[in-house]
Design an enzyme around this catalytic site. Structure first.
Site, PDB file in Angstrom:
ATOM      1  N   SER A  25       4.208 -10.265   0.766  1.00 22.13           N
ATOM      2  CA  SER A  25       4.662  -9.941  -0.597  1.00 22.13           C
ATOM      3  C   SER A  25       5.851 -10.814  -0.998  1.00 22.13           C
ATOM      4  O   SER A  25       5.924 -11.318  -2.124  1.00 22.13           O
ATOM      5  CB  SER A  25       5.093  -8.475  -0.671  1.00 22.13           C
ATOM      6  OG  SER A  25       4.004  -7.616  -0.466  1.00 22.13           O
ATOM      7  N   ARG A  29       6.173 -14.057  -3.932  1.00 23.79           N
ATOM      8  CA  ARG A  29       7.170 -14.008  -5.003  1.00 23.79           C
ATOM      9  C   ARG A  29       8.172 -15.140  -4.890  1.00 23.79           C
ATOM     10  O   ARG A  29       8.647 -15.675  -5.905  1.00 23.79           O
ATOM     11  CB  ARG A  29       7.879 -12.650  -4.990  1.00 23.79           C
ATOM     12  CG  ARG A  29       6.971 -11.506  -5.472  1.00 23.79           C
ATOM     13  CD  ARG A  29       7.498 -10.178  -5.024  1.00 23.79           C
ATOM     14  NE  ARG A  29       6.809  -9.028  -5.597  1.00 23.79           N
ATOM     15  CZ  ARG A  29       5.670  -8.499  -5.134  1.00 23.79           C
ATOM     16  NH1 ARG A  29       5.075  -9.053  -4.071  1.00 23.79           N
ATOM     17  NH2 ARG A  29       5.140  -7.435  -5.709  1.00 23.79           N
ATOM     18  N   GLY A  97      -5.072 -10.198  -4.038  1.00 20.47           N
ATOM     19  CA  GLY A  97      -4.841  -9.357  -5.206  1.00 20.47           C
ATOM     20  C   GLY A  97      -3.438  -9.557  -5.758  1.00 20.47           C
ATOM     21  O   GLY A  97      -3.228  -9.586  -6.973  1.00 20.47           O
ATOM     22  N   SER A 170       1.765   1.164  -8.205  1.00 21.17           N
ATOM     23  CA  SER A 170       1.316  -0.179  -7.831  1.00 21.17           C
ATOM     24  C   SER A 170       2.407  -1.201  -8.104  1.00 21.17           C
ATOM     25  O   SER A 170       2.795  -1.425  -9.254  1.00 21.17           O
ATOM     26  CB  SER A 170       0.058  -0.562  -8.612  1.00 21.17           C
ATOM     27  OG  SER A 170      -0.152  -1.960  -8.517  1.00 21.17           O
ATOM     28  N   GLN A 172       2.018  -4.289  -7.717  1.00 25.10           N
ATOM     29  CA  GLN A 172       1.414  -5.456  -8.359  1.00 25.10           C
ATOM     30  C   GLN A 172       1.381  -5.278  -9.870  1.00 25.10           C
ATOM     31  O   GLN A 172       1.676  -6.216 -10.617  1.00 25.10           O
ATOM     32  CB  GLN A 172      -0.001  -5.666  -7.821  1.00 25.10           C
ATOM     33  CG  GLN A 172       0.003  -6.061  -6.348  1.00 25.10           C
ATOM     34  CD  GLN A 172      -1.390  -6.170  -5.755  1.00 25.10           C
ATOM     35  OE1 GLN A 172      -2.388  -5.882  -6.418  1.00 25.10           O
ATOM     36  NE2 GLN A 172      -1.463  -6.579  -4.500  1.00 25.10           N
ATOM     37  N   ASP A 318      -0.579  -0.178   2.978  1.00 32.02           N
ATOM     38  CA  ASP A 318      -1.323  -1.242   3.676  1.00 32.02           C
ATOM     39  C   ASP A 318      -1.551  -0.920   5.153  1.00 32.02           C
ATOM     40  O   ASP A 318      -2.221  -1.677   5.858  1.00 32.02           O
ATOM     41  CB  ASP A 318      -0.571  -2.572   3.562  1.00 32.02           C
ATOM     42  CG  ASP A 318      -0.544  -3.068   2.121  1.00 32.02           C
ATOM     43  OD1 ASP A 318      -1.478  -2.751   1.362  1.00 32.02           O
ATOM     44  OD2 ASP A 318       0.428  -3.758   1.754  1.00 32.02           O
ATOM     45  N   ARG A 349     -11.245   0.674   2.254  1.00 32.41           N
ATOM     46  CA  ARG A 349     -10.724   0.822   3.622  1.00 32.41           C
ATOM     47  C   ARG A 349     -11.017   2.183   4.235  1.00 32.41           C
ATOM     48  O   ARG A 349     -11.016   2.315   5.466  1.00 32.41           O
ATOM     49  CB  ARG A 349      -9.213   0.526   3.647  1.00 32.41           C
ATOM     50  CG  ARG A 349      -8.961  -0.956   3.496  1.00 32.41           C
ATOM     51  CD  ARG A 349      -7.517  -1.351   3.596  1.00 32.41           C
ATOM     52  NE  ARG A 349      -7.424  -2.794   3.669  1.00 32.41           N
ATOM     53  CZ  ARG A 349      -6.334  -3.499   3.381  1.00 32.41           C
ATOM     54  NH1 ARG A 349      -5.227  -2.883   2.990  1.00 32.41           N
ATOM     55  NH2 ARG A 349      -6.345  -4.810   3.491  1.00 32.41           N
ATOM     56  N   ARG A 390      -7.048  -6.550   7.502  1.00 38.16           N
ATOM     57  CA  ARG A 390      -6.338  -5.453   8.179  1.00 38.16           C
ATOM     58  C   ARG A 390      -7.296  -4.563   8.968  1.00 38.16           C
ATOM     59  O   ARG A 390      -6.931  -4.017  10.011  1.00 38.16           O
ATOM     60  CB  ARG A 390      -5.522  -4.640   7.180  1.00 38.16           C
ATOM     61  CG  ARG A 390      -4.452  -5.480   6.471  1.00 38.16           C
ATOM     62  CD  ARG A 390      -3.349  -4.636   5.886  1.00 38.16           C
ATOM     63  NE  ARG A 390      -2.573  -5.396   4.916  1.00 38.16           N
ATOM     64  CZ  ARG A 390      -1.675  -6.335   5.210  1.00 38.16           C
ATOM     65  NH1 ARG A 390      -1.417  -6.630   6.461  1.00 38.16           N
ATOM     66  NH2 ARG A 390      -1.029  -6.981   4.248  1.00 38.16           N
TER      67      ARG A 390
HETATM   68  C1  S3P Z   1       1.582  -5.597  -2.942  1.00 36.51           C
HETATM   69  C2  S3P Z   1       1.383  -4.349  -3.469  1.00 36.51           C
HETATM   70  C3  S3P Z   1       0.397  -3.399  -2.939  1.00 36.51           C
HETATM   71  C4  S3P Z   1      -0.078  -3.784  -1.548  1.00 36.51           C
HETATM   72  C5  S3P Z   1      -0.400  -5.230  -1.446  1.00 36.51           C
HETATM   73  C6  S3P Z   1       0.821  -6.080  -1.773  1.00 36.51           C
HETATM   74  C7  S3P Z   1       2.595  -6.484  -3.557  1.00 36.51           C
HETATM   75  O1  S3P Z   1      -0.737  -3.357  -3.794  1.00 36.51           O
HETATM   76  O2  S3P Z   1      -1.198  -3.014  -1.186  1.00 36.51           O
HETATM   77  O3  S3P Z   1      -0.840  -5.563  -0.149  1.00 36.51           O
HETATM   78  O4  S3P Z   1       2.972  -7.504  -2.945  1.00 36.51           O
HETATM   79  O5  S3P Z   1       3.060  -6.172  -4.665  1.00 36.51           O
HETATM   80  P1  S3P Z   1      -0.817  -2.369  -5.071  1.00 36.51           P
HETATM   81  O6  S3P Z   1       0.130  -2.847  -6.099  1.00 36.51           O
HETATM   82  O7  S3P Z   1      -2.257  -2.490  -5.530  1.00 36.51           O
HETATM   83  O8  S3P Z   1      -0.503  -0.993  -4.548  1.00 36.51           O
END
Ligand code: S3P
Length: 433
Positions: A25, A29, A97, A170, A172, A318, A349, A390
């Protein structure tokens, strides 16, 4: 489907001291914000995974010069908040994602059009959760039917800030909004049903961008600039997680995991494992690059089943594949609920872990938002990760305590988040072939 198959066999104790690769993560960023900053930033401890390299490639496609002086180091020559250039081809986010959702927010604010594509798994993941709030800000994003990738993002939209309450927890989605907010007129606010990882907020502040945030809330105004800074990426707690579970369940284990990121929004598994009876000590707690880190010493301890507290779910979202393995060999029953988000990760999962562990003799019942897992003994068998990194690593952990060899199918995607897993795991006593 990739045909990379690993075989994991009975282990006699995991020992030693190791550092797992950098946080995924934070690595995504760091490259994003360094690219948008004025000046040159150094990123140390960058995750050399396929996901994060895809993000670095995306910015290179948009005119950012990114040097790799050595493995896990990047020098990013920022182009400034308005300095990105139109890419000549679609941007391929691979399996990520995080890459796609954060880029959707960022690219909604550019003057040019872009298309975001992904691999087979990413092409099935829901993007409406970012498209909908970004559209409210004035973004124009087309998707395939059902809000699926590819995303076609039309530039030159004039964005306005919104005050948005996320329907699901979330990071993200929150981050996509904040990134679009950098380019929006006025203020953008995000409220979360449960606080999620706050790396976007913390890193924007580290890059000198004015932002207010507290648990579950963030607020910024558009039109400011980012100043280059150096980022030190801690070891990824989510990668350490496989070893925390492995050393907890393999008798005669004692492992030390170095420099692990301990952001409380990431370490829910630590609490869950401790509730199950795990023996995990934090030592050498300190700060590096504005993030809490520590070394974790984990010893074998007999585990028992628990009802995983629902409040912990977002903080360990995760880590459920690994938790499922711990539960499958613990004494008694473990119940997971409030975790429907697991069904829209790199794979479903809940289904993939239930199917794979059942093939090894575990008793697991799926529920719509979790599972009921009866602990017991595992036997030899074949577990299909379906290309989910994972799940693949979790099945390797299961093999260490199974009565016979466990064949883990479709392991190539482990390289998305944990390059070198196979070798590193071998150094501490995993029996992988
Ligand atoms: C992440 C947020 C999470 C996590 C992903 C990384 C991030 O997803 O599961 O592995 O870096 O912001 P969600 O925002 O869908 O919960």
């Amino acid at each position: 489907m990739s045909n990379l198959v690993w075989t994991s066999s009975f282990a006699r104790g995991l020992n030693g001291s190791m550092r797992v690769p950098g946080d995924k993560s934070i690595s995504h960023r760091a490259v994003m914000f360094a690219s948008l900053a004025d000046g040159v930033s150094r990123v140390s401890g960058f995750l050399e995974g396929e996901d994060t390299r895809a993000t670095a490639r995306a910015f290179a496609q948009m005119g950012v010069r990114i040097e790799t002086p050595s493995a896990s180091e990047r020098i990013v020559h920022g182009v400034g908040i308005d300095g990105l250039k139109a890419p000549s081809m679609p941007i391929d986010c691979g399996n990520a994602g995080t890459g796609m959702r954060l880029l959707a927010g960022l690219l909604a604010g550019q003057k040019f059009d872009t298309t975001l594509i992904g691999d087979e798994s990413l092409s099935k993941r829901p993007m409406r959760r970012v498209i909908e709030p970004l559209a409210r800000m004035g973004a124009k994003i087309d998707s395939n039917e059902g809000g699926l990738p590819p995303l076609r993002i039309h530039g030159a939209a004039s964005l306005r800030g919104i005050d948005y309450t996320l329907p699901v927890a979330s990071a993200q989605v929150k981050s996509a909004l904040l990134l679009a907010g950098l380019y929006a007129q006025g203020e953008t606010q995000a409220h979360e049903p449960h606080p999620t990882r706050d790396y976007t907020e913390r890193m924007l502040r580290a890059f000198g961008y004015p932002i207010e945030f507290s648990a579950g809330h963030a607020r910024l105004s558009g039109g400011q600039r980012l100043r280059a800074t150096d980022i030190v990426v801690p070891a990824d707690f989510s990668s350490a997680a496989f070893f925390l579970v492995a050393a907890s369940i393999v008798p005669e284990s004692e492992l030390t995991l170095l420099d692990v990121g301990m952001n409380p929004r990431r370490t829910g598994l630590l609490q869950a494992l401790r509730l199950m009876g795990a023996d995990i000590r934090e030592t050498n707690a300190r700060e590096a690059g504005g993030e809490a880190i520590a070394d974790l010493v984990v010893r074998y301890a007999p585990l028992h089943g628990i009802d995983v507290p629902v409040t912990l779910v977002p903080d360990m979202i995760d880590e459920f594949p690994a938790l499922f393995v711990a539960a499958a060999v613990a004494r008694g029953t473990t119940r997971v609920s409030g975790a429907a988000e697991l069904r829209v990760k790199e794979s479903d999962r809940i289904a993939v872990m239930a199917r794979g562990l059942r093939a090894l003799g575990a008793r697991i019942q799926e529920t719509p938002d979790g599972a009921v897992i009866e602990g017991g003994a595992l036997h030899a068998g074949e577990a299909d990760s379906t290309g989910d990194h994972r799940c693949a690593m979790s099945f390797c952990v299961a093999g260490l305590v199974a009565g016979g060899a466990v064949r883990v199918l479709d392991c190539a995607n482990v390289a998305t988040s944990f390059p070198g897993f196979f070798e590193l795991a071998g150094t501490c006593g995993f029996v992988l072939a």
